[in-house]
Each structure stands twice: as C-alpha cells, then as structure tokens.
Design an enzyme around this catalytic site. Structure first.
Site, PDB file in Angstrom:
ATOM      1  N   HIS A   4     119.786  12.562 -66.959  1.00 11.30           N
ATOM      2  CA  HIS A   4     120.866  12.103 -66.085  1.00 11.30           C
ATOM      3  C   HIS A   4     120.468  11.034 -65.088  1.00 11.30           C
ATOM      4  O   HIS A   4     121.273  10.689 -64.224  1.00 11.30           O
ATOM      5  CB  HIS A   4     121.425  13.277 -65.276  1.00 11.30           C
ATOM      6  CG  HIS A   4     122.354  14.147 -66.040  1.00 11.30           C
ATOM      7  ND1 HIS A   4     123.693  13.896 -66.129  1.00 11.30           N
ATOM      8  CD2 HIS A   4     122.132  15.252 -66.777  1.00 11.30           C
ATOM      9  CE1 HIS A   4     124.265  14.822 -66.870  1.00 11.30           C
ATOM     10  NE2 HIS A   4     123.344  15.665 -67.278  1.00 11.30           N
ATOM     11  N   LYS A  57     132.111   9.608 -53.464  1.00  9.31           N
ATOM     12  CA  LYS A  57     130.952  10.022 -54.263  1.00  9.31           C
ATOM     13  C   LYS A  57     129.881  10.478 -53.291  1.00  9.31           C
ATOM     14  O   LYS A  57     130.008  10.252 -52.089  1.00  9.31           O
ATOM     15  CB  LYS A  57     130.447   8.867 -55.120  1.00  9.31           C
ATOM     16  CG  LYS A  57     130.285   7.551 -54.345  1.00  9.31           C
ATOM     17  CD  LYS A  57     129.861   6.379 -55.221  1.00  9.31           C
ATOM     18  CE  LYS A  57     130.943   5.822 -56.102  1.00  9.31           C
ATOM     19  NZ  LYS A  57     130.760   6.058 -57.515  1.00  9.31           N
ATOM     20  N   ARG A  58     128.827  11.126 -53.786  1.00 13.48           N
ATOM     21  CA  ARG A  58     127.752  11.498 -52.873  1.00 13.48           C
ATOM     22  C   ARG A  58     127.221  10.267 -52.153  1.00 13.48           C
ATOM     23  O   ARG A  58     127.251   9.163 -52.687  1.00 13.48           O
ATOM     24  CB  ARG A  58     126.621  12.196 -53.641  1.00 13.48           C
ATOM     25  CG  ARG A  58     126.929  13.628 -54.048  1.00 13.48           C
ATOM     26  CD  ARG A  58     127.231  14.533 -52.863  1.00 13.48           C
ATOM     27  NE  ARG A  58     126.055  14.792 -52.059  1.00 13.48           N
ATOM     28  CZ  ARG A  58     125.259  15.840 -52.183  1.00 13.48           C
ATOM     29  NH1 ARG A  58     125.537  16.786 -53.068  1.00 13.48           N
ATOM     30  NH2 ARG A  58     124.207  15.998 -51.417  1.00 13.48           N
ATOM     31  N   LYS A  85     124.063   4.010 -54.293  1.00 13.24           N
ATOM     32  CA  LYS A  85     125.501   3.876 -54.513  1.00 13.24           C
ATOM     33  C   LYS A  85     126.111   2.831 -53.573  1.00 13.24           C
ATOM     34  O   LYS A  85     127.248   2.412 -53.727  1.00 13.24           O
ATOM     35  CB  LYS A  85     126.189   5.230 -54.344  1.00 13.24           C
ATOM     36  CG  LYS A  85     125.822   6.244 -55.444  1.00 13.24           C
ATOM     37  CD  LYS A  85     126.529   7.576 -55.216  1.00 13.24           C
ATOM     38  CE  LYS A  85     126.159   8.654 -56.213  1.00 13.24           C
ATOM     39  NZ  LYS A  85     126.938   8.580 -57.465  1.00 13.24           N
ATOM     40  N   THR A 139     131.205   9.222 -63.259  1.00 16.75           N
ATOM     41  CA  THR A 139     132.417   9.766 -63.871  1.00 16.75           C
ATOM     42  C   THR A 139     133.602   9.575 -62.923  1.00 16.75           C
ATOM     43  O   THR A 139     134.747   9.580 -63.370  1.00 16.75           O
ATOM     44  CB  THR A 139     132.269  11.266 -64.195  1.00 16.75           C
ATOM     45  OG1 THR A 139     131.743  11.942 -63.042  1.00 16.75           O
ATOM     46  CG2 THR A 139     131.351  11.477 -65.380  1.00 16.75           C
ATOM     47  N   LYS A 187     137.803   8.640 -63.543  1.00 16.64           N
ATOM     48  CA  LYS A 187     138.971   9.311 -62.962  1.00 16.64           C
ATOM     49  C   LYS A 187     139.921   8.283 -62.340  1.00 16.64           C
ATOM     50  O   LYS A 187     141.142   8.403 -62.443  1.00 16.64           O
ATOM     51  CB  LYS A 187     138.529  10.331 -61.907  1.00 16.64           C
ATOM     52  CG  LYS A 187     137.641  11.443 -62.458  1.00 16.64           C
ATOM     53  CD  LYS A 187     136.986  12.259 -61.327  1.00 16.64           C
ATOM     54  CE  LYS A 187     135.785  13.034 -61.824  1.00 16.64           C
ATOM     55  NZ  LYS A 187     134.928  13.523 -60.719  1.00 16.64           N
TER      56      LYS A 187
HETATM   57  C1  LIG Z   1     133.705  13.135 -60.258  1.00 11.40           C
HETATM   58  C2  LIG Z   1     133.058  13.701 -59.059  1.00 11.40           C
HETATM   59  C3  LIG Z   1     131.792  13.243 -58.661  1.00 11.40           C
HETATM   60  C4  LIG Z   1     131.050  12.154 -59.383  1.00 11.40           C
HETATM   61  O1  LIG Z   1     131.418  10.904 -58.810  1.00 11.40           O
HETATM   62  P1  LIG Z   1     130.575   9.587 -59.106  1.00 11.40           P
HETATM   63  O2  LIG Z   1     131.411   8.514 -58.494  1.00 11.40           O
HETATM   64  O3  LIG Z   1     130.505   9.444 -60.587  1.00 11.40           O
HETATM   65  O4  LIG Z   1     129.258   9.735 -58.465  1.00 11.40           O
HETATM   66  C5  LIG Z   1     131.228  13.787 -57.520  1.00 11.40           C
HETATM   67  N1  LIG Z   1     131.869  14.739 -56.807  1.00 11.40           N
HETATM   68  C6  LIG Z   1     133.092  15.186 -57.152  1.00 11.40           C
HETATM   69  C7  LIG Z   1     133.747  16.215 -56.304  1.00 11.40           C
HETATM   70  C8  LIG Z   1     133.718  14.692 -58.296  1.00 11.40           C
HETATM   71  O5  LIG Z   1     134.919  15.155 -58.632  1.00 11.40           O
END
Ligand SMILES: *Cc1c(COP(=O)(O)O)cnc(C)c1O
Length: 787
Positions: free
Chosen positions: A333, A521-522, A527, A629, A633
C-alpha cells in the site's frame, strides 16, 4: 418484506429488556441499538443459511488490522431493501428515523484509506456473491475523535460501544487460545454481518477481542492486593484496547506487534479448525483458502501458518511451505520508505519466540534458494528477511506469497521498476496490479439518494447499483441542458444540506452558492494540505489588494486527522485554522472567500462532504500516493479533480478526460530528474507573492506558539537533518497549482459547461467500483467462485 407487526413487537420488547423503557422515550442512541437488534433477528436466519451454503466452497479471507466500516444501520437496511419500510414503521411509532440514524457512532476501527478499502471490499465481495470473510481486531477504542480547540487538534477517546454493539455477536464457544511468551490469552470472536446488496448472501467480518484466561485472582484480592487481582485480566485486555492512530508511519511498539500476532494466530487457528472438520489432507488447504494480506500488518501469518502446520499438525516442512505459498497473497500500500514495516528481532525473541524460530528457518530457506539461483554473496543482503537485527515484513510477505500487488497502475509500475525491482527480477510472475475501488452502494446510493434517483430514472433501471459501468450510458446527457439543470439543482441541494450540517457542527455559516473546494484525507506532508493552505493565502492577498478582481466566491473545506505524535502535521492543522480565522474574520472577504476546517473527519462526515463538492483536491507529490480512494468518491459524485499525476488520479483522468479535470505539477520522472539539484530557496526568492505567503509562518501574521511554524518554514527552505529542503516540492508545484485553480475558476462561471465536466466525471467512474477490483482479485488471485 418485513412483517411490520412483528418488528414493532420486537422493538417494544428490546426497548423494555435492554433499556427498561418505552421505545419512543429512549435516547436516540438507545433507539438505534434497539432498532438494530430488532433487525438482527431478521438477518440471522439468512446469515446462518449463507454460512451453510458456502461451507464447502473455496473462500477468500481478508486479513486486515483495520476496518473503517462506517455506520452499519442504513447500509444494512439498504442492502436488505427495507429502509423505506423501517422509516415508515418508526414514523408510525412517532420516531424520526433520520435522528436515529445520525446517533450511530462510526465504528472507527481504522485510520484512513487502507481501512476503508477493506470495508469497501467486504461490501463488494458479498454483493457479487463471493464467499469472503474478513478477520481483524475488535479494538475497545477506535481512532481518536478529533476536536479543534483554539485552532489545535485535541484527541478524545473513541468509546464506540458505549451504548452497545448491536451488530456484533459474541461467539464465546468459538474462542481460541493465543500464546505469548509468559502466558496464553483468549481471542473471543465477535461476528458482524456483511450483507450483499439484494442477493441473500451474508458474509462475516470476524473481529477478535482479547481476554484473560484468569478473570480474577481471588487469593490476591483476599490479601488486599487489588491491582494484582486484576492484573492478568488487564494485561490481556490491553492487547485489543486501542487502534494505533498512525497512518503510513510505522509504529515500533511491542504492543502493536502483539496485536498483529494476536489476531493473525486466532484467525489461522479458526480456519484450521474448520478445515479439519472436512477430514481432508492439508495438501488441499489452498483449494479452500486464499488469504489476502492487507499490507504487511498481518504478515506474521506466513510464519504462523508454517508453525501451526509443522508443530501442531505434523505436516512436514517442505509440504507446509508449498501450502503456505499457495495460500497467501500480499497487497502493498505504500511507496514511503519509512512506512515499510520492520521489527527488531529481539521483539520477536521476547514476545513470540516460537514464531521467531520459524522465521529463522524461512530466512535460511530463502538464502539457500538465492544461492541456488546463482545470486552472489555480496548481493544476498538485499533480500535478507532478517537484516541488521530487523525483520523485514515486506520481504517475508513477498517470499511467502503467490501474488504481490500494488493498488494503482503507477504504483505497481513503481514497485516493479524501483522499490521491489530486485524481487521482481526474481519472481516476475508474482507481481500484478489491482487498482483500488470504492463501493457505489455507500458512496452514491446511500450518501447521495438524490443523484441516485436521477441516474435510475435516466437509465430506466437500478442495475448500476451492482454494475457501475452502466453510468457510461449517461454520457450524452452532458449535452442536454434540461438534465444538466436538474443535475446542478441536485448538487446545490447536497451543498445546502452540508451547509446546514456544518452550521450545526462547526458553527460556521457557508454559502451553498459558492464553489465548494474540498480536501479531506489524513493529514500528511506528502498529501500537501500545506500547498492548498498557501494557495488560499495567496488568493486572500490578491483579493485584498485588488477588490475588483473577478474570482468565483469560494469555500475551502478541510477535514483531516493528524497522528498525535506527528508535530508538523499538527502545526499544519493549526496553520489552516489560523488562516480560516484571518479570512473569515475579514469583512472584505464577505461573499468572496471562506475557509472551514471540519472536526473529526470520518466515514459518516465523508458521506455528507463528497456529494457536496465542486472540486476535489488530490494534490500529493507525484509518486507518493499509492492510489487514493477519496479521489474516486468525489468523481462518482460528479466533482472534477484538481490534482497531480499520482496514484489513481492518472487513471481517473484517463477515464474522464483531461479537459474535465485540472492536472498540474511535476510528474514522477521530472521529480527524479530535478531531485538532486532542486533549490526551493531560488523559487522563493524569485516569486515575491509566494514568498509573502510562505513567510506568514514566521513574520508574525500568525502566532507561532511553540516554534513549529518556524520549523515548517525551515523544512521548506533548508530541510532538516532527516530530509532535504522542501522534500515534497510544495514550492516547486505552487505556480502550476495556482494556474490550474485560475482555469477552474474561469470554467466554473459557465454553469452548464461546468455541469458537463461534473457529469462526464460521474458517467466515467465505472472503473472505480470496488466490484471491478474484487472481480479481479477473485479471478486473478483468489480463484474463487460465486455462490
Ligand atoms: C476514503 C476515505 C479515506 C481515504 O482518502 P484518501 O483521500 O484516498 O486518502 C480516508 N478516510 C476516510 C474516512 C475515507 O472515507
């Protein structure tokens, strides 16, 4: 179809026996528990039947130390097609379903993308009809809840089972023992149903809780030694007490290693026990099991299966190795070197010496194999599983698995050509790509019913819910103004709903007519939330200096948790909140610019944020985000991406078209080329506008409470003893980022033109369904069949 009378009866009964009152008088959280328990009674016969039906089949097992499931209630009701009915029943009882729904705590048993991927995969496997069970840990406390106090992150414990855990069934009769040096503990399974959408298959997520063999030491208690009396109990329970709040950094803690071994050993013992009831030879084990390792956190499964087979089941070593390497598959990952998991040898020696011995032998087997292949002595160290006193978990995973996959095309290419190239040359046939995906059931059907309805109407069918590629058939509506008007109206509705929620949760008023620019995101340097923050400041100063500047009114929304020990990440959170205070407090920004940092970003907040976005921020340094991911979304809900050529962004743009997204910045190859000569100070000196925003870190614009802004500033211009200056190329990419935003701004003004871009993103998102991903895993790695 539900039996309304019987459901009502059950609700009344559970309300009385669980909380001692009438249903309509209970707290919302209590109502949630009661309703869920009542629904479980409907689910259980189907669930047990599913178990029986899949007993003789080959199954996939997903081993993951994290599951970010999100709320269960609505998801499960939708899967059983009973949500509207239940709503109606509650209404007749004088209860508002939405309030009950909102009172469910997210079981936050994961950090971010990796844990959410596991949840999407479970949903897709069940929906497609594949027998796949998940195994993990039932942490008492999930990821911390985040509050923002005076601009800073404050962590609060997440006691997610406070009101009960109605979806989990404690199966004490199936407990197993796990051995550590110095004692054994019990692993108690809790089973959660994973309900396939509208198909009657219910798989299982089995999470293990740690408990002591000896609850209580009476002798110690009688001697008034109260701490000692419960010591064994506490020590055991501590193992599954809390999720490590670290995303992609490795945590070198003994307790973490104990967690890993605990759930892996319990899961394998569980599989072996069931397999033995079939009365087959262990040679057939891989014909019934394919085990996917979600990153290296469960990689101790490889030596543990070897140990269980050779020491407990009398299988000879070579045969056991054949079985093991035909059973496991490993998903990588990350490309961050610091996140490749290694464990000090002595931790293994101290905690699980029985496994350590097995690892020594696996290590030796590898060395012998390499020598047999003619690898020179001086090259052996590159492959050593045990190296410089550490155990390299990725190396063990590669050696012990039949398959190694990355999670997006670019990521897999980089693994093959760079990070894991030595291994690729050794076992090219093991390597493959599986681009991540997300489930449209949660991320569109559930979170955006308004858009879902339009899609169903236009397609004349609901088939897209299980076949997302069908969205492609909607492409041509991009040129039908009446449809685009309806689409824009839906987007506005989602923005309005989010605005209301943000007002309620954050106390901030935002304007649904402004452009919603969202990064959730985190929090991590790679990032690059900092790049976004700098751009907001840049815009702010532009608008201050030139009040007539024609820019679209914008609302910048952030959501992000930082690992509690990650000082820079926390400084960036404070910086963003300082910017929000500056901008939102300036009357001149009224109707132009607004910045909101939402607290406690999690799955259920995401369900409100993704559908309301006009622009999706995916701006990681190229080569750092394995897939992402969140990007998918946003796309699914019709938001163009402003982003770099990184992870799955590349494939997103390939599907949706360059013209409908805003790609900017250095590509991986360009970064390679300039890395050694890169001098951010030069850029900083040449660009006064950039310099001004970067210098807000140190020029008194904001209070530098603890010196961490100065430290950030230094890290950008001069580096630190562990990295070069501007390690993530924030300053280098700033100019192109700003230009990309200007273009988006200009495009946004043309409402129908913008709607078209959004629509084309949505209609081309079919590839990013986790249904597609799971089909590929099932066919290309697991070799399993649908029920
Ligand atoms: C989808 C999701 C992530 C992943 O987000 P990235 O932008 O791909 O890092 C992290 N936390 C939550 C709560 C999510 O739903």
């Amino acid at each position: 179809m539900l039996n309304h009378e019987s459901l009502k009866k059950r609700i009344d009964l559970y309300a009385m026996t669980t909380f001692g009152g009438d249903f309509k008088d209970l707290l919302d959280s209590e109502k949630y528990v009661v309703l869920s328990k009542a629904m479980m009674e409907t689910i259980l016969p189907h669930w047990n039947q599913s178990r029986k039906n899949t007993e003789t089949m080959k199954k996939a097992y997903y081993l993951s130390s994290e599951y970010l499931m999100g709320r269960f209630l609505t998801n499960n009701l939708i899967a059983m097609d009973t949500k509207d009915e239940v709503k109606e029943i509650l209404k007749n009882m004088g209860v508002d379903y939405n309030q009950v729904e909102e009172s469910e705590e997210d079981p936050a048993l994961g950090n971010g993308g990796l844990g959410r991927l596991a949840a999407c995969f479970l949903d897709s496997a069940a929906t497609l009809g594949y027998p796949m069970d998940g195994y993990g840990i039932r942490y008492d406390f999930g990821l911390f809840k985040q509050k923002i106090v005076d601009g800073e992150q404050v962590e609060v414990a997440d006691n997610w089972t406070k009101y009960g855990d109605p979806w989990g069934i404690r199966k004490i009769s199936e407990k197993v023992r796990v051995t550590f040096k110095g004692g054994e503990i019990y692993a108690i399974p809790y089973d959660y149903p994973v309900i396939g959408y509208d198909n009657k298959l219910i798989n299982t997520l089995r999470l293990w809780k740690a408990e002591s063999l000896d609850e209580f030491d009476f002798r110690a208690f009688n001697d008034q030694n109260y701490d000692l009396a419960v010591k064994a109990k506490n020590d055991a329970e501590n193992i599954a007490k809390v999720l490590y709040p670290n995303d992609s950094y490795e945590e070198g803690k003994k307790l973490r290693l104990k967690q890993q071994y605990f759930f892996v050993s319990a899961s394998l013992q569980d599989m072996i026990r069931r397999f033995k009831s079939k009365n087959l030879d262990f040679e057939d084990f891989p014909k019934y099991h394919s085990i996917q390792l979600n990153d290296t956190h469960p990689a101790v499964a490889i030596p543990e299966l070897m140990r269980l087979l050779t020491r407990k089941e009398d299988v000879e070593w070579d045969k056991a190795w054949r079985i093991t390497t035909a059973t496991f598959a490993y998903t990588n990952h990350t490309l961050l070197a610091e996140a490749l998991e290694q464990w000090p040898e002595r931790y293994y020696q101290e905690l699980i010496p029985q496994v350590y011995k097995v690892i020594l032998r696996i290590h030796q087997m590898l060395i012998d194999e390499l020598k047999g292949k003619g690898i020179q002595d001086h090259d052996l160290n590159r492959y050593e599983i045990i190296h410089n006193g550490n155990i390299r978990m990725a190396w063990m995973s590669i050696f012990g698995s039949k398959s190694i996959n990355g999670v997006a095309r670019l990521h897999t290419d980089l693994l093959i050509n760079q990070e894991l190239n030595d291994w690729y040359r050794l076992y090219p046939e093991k390597f493959n790509n599986k681009t991540n995906g997300i489930t449209q059931r949660r991320w569109l059907l559930q979170s955006n019913p308004e858009l879902s309805e339009l899609i169903t109407e236009l397609l004349g069918s609901e088939d897209w819910i299980t076949d997302l590629k069908m969205l492609k058939n909607l492409e041509s509506y991009a040129d039908v103004p009446e449809i685009m008007e309806r689409f824009l109206q839906i987007k506005w509705t989602k923005k309005k709903q989010l605005s209301d929620y943000i007002l309620q949760e954050e106390g901030e008023e935002i304007d649904p007519d402004s452009l919603f620019d969202i990064q959730i995101k985190r929090l991590h340097e790679y990032k690059r939330q900092l790049l976004n923050a700098f751009h907001i400041l840049f815009l702010y100063y532009e608008l201050k200096e030139n009040p007539d500047l024609k820019r679209v009114p914008r609302t910048f929304i952030f959501g992000a948790k930082a690992a509690p020990g990650y000082v820079r990440a926390k400084a960036i959170i404070r910086f963003i909140n300082n910017i929000a205070e500056l901008v939102n407090g300036d009357p001149a920004m009224e109707g132009k610019l607004k910045v909101v940092f939402v607290q406690n970003y999690r799955v259920s907040y995401g369900e409100k944020l993704f559908p309301a976005a006009d622009l999706s921020e995916q701006i990681s340094t190229a080569g750092k985000e394995a897939s992402g991911t969140g990007n998918m979304k946003f796309m699914l809900n019709g938001a163009p991406t402003i982003g770099t050529y990184d992870g799955a962004n590349i494939e997103i743009v390939e599907e949706a078209g360059d013209a409908n997204n805003y790609i900017f910045g250095l590509k991986v190859e360009e970064i390679e080329k300039i890395r050694d000569s890169y001098n951010p100070e030069e850029i900083y000196q040449k660009d006064p506008k950039l310099r001004r925003v970067v210098d807000t870190l140190i020029d008194g614009t904001f209070e530098d409470k603890d010196g961490s802004y100065r430290e950030l500033h230094n890290s950008l211009l001069y580096g630190a003893n562990w990295h070069r200056a501007d390690n993530y190329f924030v300053l280098k990419d700033f100019h192109e980022y700003r230009k990309a935003h200007e273009k988006a701004d200009a495009d946004y003004v043309d409402r129908l033109g913008w709607a078209r871009k959004c629509w084309l993103n949505m209609s081309n998102s079919g590839k990013f369904s986790s249904d597609r991903t799971i089909e590929q895993y099932a066919q290309e790695i697991w070799d399993i069949e649908k029920i």
